[in-house]
Design a protein around this motif. Sequence first.
Motif, PDB file in Angstrom:
ATOM      1  N   ASP A  44      -9.924  -5.964   7.760  1.00  0.00           N
ATOM      2  CA  ASP A  44     -10.228  -4.680   8.419  1.00  0.00           C
ATOM      3  C   ASP A  44     -11.654  -4.190   8.128  1.00  0.00           C
ATOM      4  O   ASP A  44     -11.890  -2.990   7.939  1.00  0.00           O
ATOM      5  N   GLY A  45     -12.597  -5.103   8.047  1.00  0.00           N
ATOM      6  CA  GLY A  45     -13.998  -4.723   7.840  1.00  0.00           C
ATOM      7  C   GLY A  45     -14.356  -4.382   6.412  1.00  0.00           C
ATOM      8  O   GLY A  45     -15.483  -3.932   6.140  1.00  0.00           O
ATOM      9  N   ASN A  46     -13.407  -4.597   5.481  1.00  0.00           N
ATOM     10  CA  ASN A  46     -13.656  -4.322   4.060  1.00  0.00           C
ATOM     11  C   ASN A  46     -13.683  -5.628   3.270  1.00  0.00           C
ATOM     12  O   ASN A  46     -13.095  -6.642   3.678  1.00  0.00           O
ATOM     13  N   LEU A  47     -14.308  -5.600   2.115  1.00  0.00           N
ATOM     14  CA  LEU A  47     -14.335  -6.732   1.197  1.00  0.00           C
ATOM     15  C   LEU A  47     -13.399  -6.423   0.035  1.00  0.00           C
ATOM     16  O   LEU A  47     -13.587  -5.449  -0.691  1.00  0.00           O
ATOM     17  N   TYR A  48     -12.374  -7.283  -0.137  1.00  0.00           N
ATOM     18  CA  TYR A  48     -11.347  -7.058  -1.174  1.00  0.00           C
ATOM     19  C   TYR A  48     -11.597  -7.970  -2.368  1.00  0.00           C
ATOM     20  O   TYR A  48     -11.996  -9.132  -2.208  1.00  0.00           O
ATOM     21  N   VAL A  49     -11.319  -7.427  -3.557  1.00  0.00           N
ATOM     22  CA  VAL A  49     -11.540  -8.157  -4.805  1.00  0.00           C
ATOM     23  C   VAL A  49     -10.175  -8.413  -5.455  1.00  0.00           C
ATOM     24  O   VAL A  49      -9.416  -7.475  -5.745  1.00  0.00           O
ATOM     25  N   ASN A  50      -9.884  -9.707  -5.728  1.00  0.00           N
ATOM     26  CA  ASN A  50      -8.623 -10.129  -6.335  1.00  0.00           C
ATOM     27  C   ASN A  50      -8.892 -10.515  -7.787  1.00  0.00           C
ATOM     28  O   ASN A  50      -9.258 -11.656  -8.097  1.00  0.00           O
ATOM     29  N   LEU A  51      -8.676  -9.575  -8.704  1.00  0.00           N
ATOM     30  CA  LEU A  51      -9.051  -9.785 -10.109  1.00  0.00           C
ATOM     31  C   LEU A  51      -7.947 -10.408 -10.962  1.00  0.00           C
ATOM     32  O   LEU A  51      -8.245 -11.058 -11.978  1.00  0.00           O
ATOM     33  N   THR A  52      -6.681 -10.213 -10.594  1.00  0.00           N
ATOM     34  CA  THR A  52      -5.577 -10.676 -11.437  1.00  0.00           C
ATOM     35  C   THR A  52      -4.287 -10.727 -10.626  1.00  0.00           C
ATOM     36  O   THR A  52      -4.171 -10.092  -9.566  1.00  0.00           O
ATOM     37  N   ASN A  53      -3.321 -11.475 -11.163  1.00  0.00           N
ATOM     38  CA  ASN A  53      -1.970 -11.497 -10.584  1.00  0.00           C
ATOM     39  C   ASN A  53      -0.972 -10.738 -11.453  1.00  0.00           C
ATOM     40  O   ASN A  53       0.220 -10.671 -11.120  1.00  0.00           O
ATOM     41  N   LYS A  54      -1.431 -10.146 -12.534  1.00  0.00           N
ATOM     42  CA  LYS A  54      -0.544  -9.373 -13.399  1.00  0.00           C
ATOM     43  C   LYS A  54      -0.200  -8.030 -12.761  1.00  0.00           C
ATOM     44  O   LYS A  54      -1.048  -7.416 -12.106  1.00  0.00           O
ATOM     45  N   CYS A  55       1.041  -7.606 -12.967  1.00  0.00           N
ATOM     46  CA  CYS A  55       1.452  -6.294 -12.459  1.00  0.00           C
ATOM     47  C   CYS A  55       2.586  -5.759 -13.320  1.00  0.00           C
ATOM     48  O   CYS A  55       3.457  -6.522 -13.775  1.00  0.00           O
ATOM     49  N   SER A  56       2.582  -4.465 -13.529  1.00  0.00           N
ATOM     50  CA  SER A  56       3.620  -3.825 -14.344  1.00  0.00           C
ATOM     51  C   SER A  56       4.826  -3.412 -13.514  1.00  0.00           C
ATOM     52  O   SER A  56       5.827  -2.952 -14.072  1.00  0.00           O
ATOM     53  N   ASN A  57       4.752  -3.572 -12.181  1.00  0.00           N
ATOM     54  CA  ASN A  57       5.862  -3.232 -11.289  1.00  0.00           C
ATOM     55  C   ASN A  57       6.402  -4.480 -10.603  1.00  0.00           C
ATOM     56  O   ASN A  57       5.721  -5.514 -10.518  1.00  0.00           O
ATOM     57  N   GLY A  58       7.613  -4.354 -10.074  1.00  0.00           N
ATOM     58  CA  GLY A  58       8.232  -5.400  -9.253  1.00  0.00           C
ATOM     59  C   GLY A  58       8.786  -4.768  -7.995  1.00  0.00           C
ATOM     60  O   GLY A  58       9.990  -4.799  -7.754  1.00  0.00           O
ATOM     61  N   CYS A  59       7.920  -4.209  -7.178  1.00  0.00           N
ATOM     62  CA  CYS A  59       8.331  -3.421  -6.010  1.00  0.00           C
ATOM     63  C   CYS A  59       9.004  -4.296  -4.951  1.00  0.00           C
ATOM     64  O   CYS A  59       8.560  -5.421  -4.685  1.00  0.00           O
ATOM     65  N   ASP A  60      10.054  -3.742  -4.346  1.00  0.00           N
ATOM     66  CA  ASP A  60      10.780  -4.465  -3.296  1.00  0.00           C
ATOM     67  C   ASP A  60       9.902  -4.739  -2.083  1.00  0.00           C
ATOM     68  O   ASP A  60      10.074  -5.748  -1.404  1.00  0.00           O
ATOM     69  N   PHE A  61       8.996  -3.854  -1.786  1.00  0.00           N
ATOM     70  CA  PHE A  61       8.209  -3.926  -0.552  1.00  0.00           C
ATOM     71  C   PHE A  61       6.814  -4.493  -0.773  1.00  0.00           C
ATOM     72  O   PHE A  61       5.951  -4.393   0.103  1.00  0.00           O
ATOM     73  N   CYS A  62       6.540  -5.077  -1.911  1.00  0.00           N
ATOM     74  CA  CYS A  62       5.202  -5.591  -2.205  1.00  0.00           C
ATOM     75  C   CYS A  62       4.831  -6.726  -1.248  1.00  0.00           C
ATOM     76  O   CYS A  62       5.683  -7.570  -0.899  1.00  0.00           O
ATOM     77  N   VAL A  63       3.571  -6.767  -0.854  1.00  0.00           N
ATOM     78  CA  VAL A  63       3.121  -7.762   0.127  1.00  0.00           C
ATOM     79  C   VAL A  63       3.123  -9.182  -0.436  1.00  0.00           C
ATOM     80  O   VAL A  63       3.057 -10.153   0.321  1.00  0.00           O
ATOM     81  N   ARG A  64       3.196  -9.334  -1.725  1.00  0.00           N
ATOM     82  CA  ARG A  64       3.146 -10.683  -2.298  1.00  0.00           C
ATOM     83  C   ARG A  64       4.538 -11.297  -2.464  1.00  0.00           C
ATOM     84  O   ARG A  64       4.635 -12.476  -2.844  1.00  0.00           O
ATOM     85  N   ASN A  65       5.581 -10.550  -2.187  1.00  0.00           N
ATOM     86  CA  ASN A  65       6.941 -11.066  -2.345  1.00  0.00           C
ATOM     87  C   ASN A  65       7.185 -12.220  -1.378  1.00  0.00           C
ATOM     88  O   ASN A  65       7.028 -12.081  -0.165  1.00  0.00           O
TER      89      ASN A  65
END
Length: 345
Positions: free
Chosen positions: A152-173
């Motif tokens: 969408d015209g933005n530059l995204y930075v992917n720094l880590t795969n760690k997360c403190s949540n396990g959301c049902d609707f997360c885009v990485r599921n």
Amino acid sequence: MEEIKNKTEQSQNQQGGRKRRRRHRGGHGGNNQAQNQNAQNVQNAQNNQNGQNGQKPQKGQAPQNQNQGKQGGKNNNVKGNSQPQKGQQSPQAAQKQPQQQGQQGGKKNKNKQPQQSQNQQVQQKQNQQAQQKQKQVKQEENRKDTYLYTLDGNLYVNLTNKCSNGCDFCVRNERTSYYGNYLWLRNGDPTVEKVIAAANGFGDLTRFKEVVFCGFGEPTYKVAEMTALCDFFHEKGLKTRLNTNGQGNLINKRDITPELKGKIDFVNVSLNASCVEKYQPICRSQFGEAGFSGLVEFAKLCKRNGIDCRFSIVDCIGETEVEACKRLAQSVNIPLYVRSYITDS
């Protein structure tokens, strides 16, 4: 006269006697002829039997009615074939039986052939799938980790795969990629230098609207690297945004909002629910109930430090819950953004 008459009668009697004798002889002759005829019939029957058995008649025997004997033998054979004894098969039936068995065997082979062909197709398909999977695995092993991606015209930075949540609707599921970007890091979290090198590969960075710290993990796990990169992107004339679950202070066990001041231009905190009772079942924070109260406090601290901040929710939580989240956001004087749930990426 009387003497002549007697002689005449005597002569007639003698002739009659001769005639009777001849008739008597003839009668004996007739009996001999019948016997000879019977003998001849017996001989002919034997000759016919010999003809049937393939034997020649004995020497001196006349093979009378030979054609009749042959025809009779043929007729007898036909009758013998057409009327087999009980428990026996006629030659025609015995001849048909192997043919029928061959036909049945052919049918069985025909039935087996499609089944074998189908099994071969299934095996071939499985082999193709296995080869394709191996190819994908090799491609993933050989591919480089994605630290930066555009959307969408933005530059995204992917720094880590760690997360403190396990959301049902997360885009990485259940996803290997996000809009074609492989964000799972196989070689560990990137350093500042690796991200800068990747950014330089994009050429002129001013074509992007902003830089967003958002990937397949929670960026506040890498707060030091994030703030250092903010300085780099600011030098390029870009604004910075942080998408976070709001648990950065819990993760780092300190208040990190002062560190973000002057580095992060905008903070987006995922609210996702109106209260802790509804938040934890769908977000499953590793901090338990403290996760929800911690994110609300984090948003308030960002605002207190002069960082623009907002809450965000997804529209799939229902209208009633959306209205409840709006009331919560108004109570702490923080704007609320309702975004659409991403169903396919």
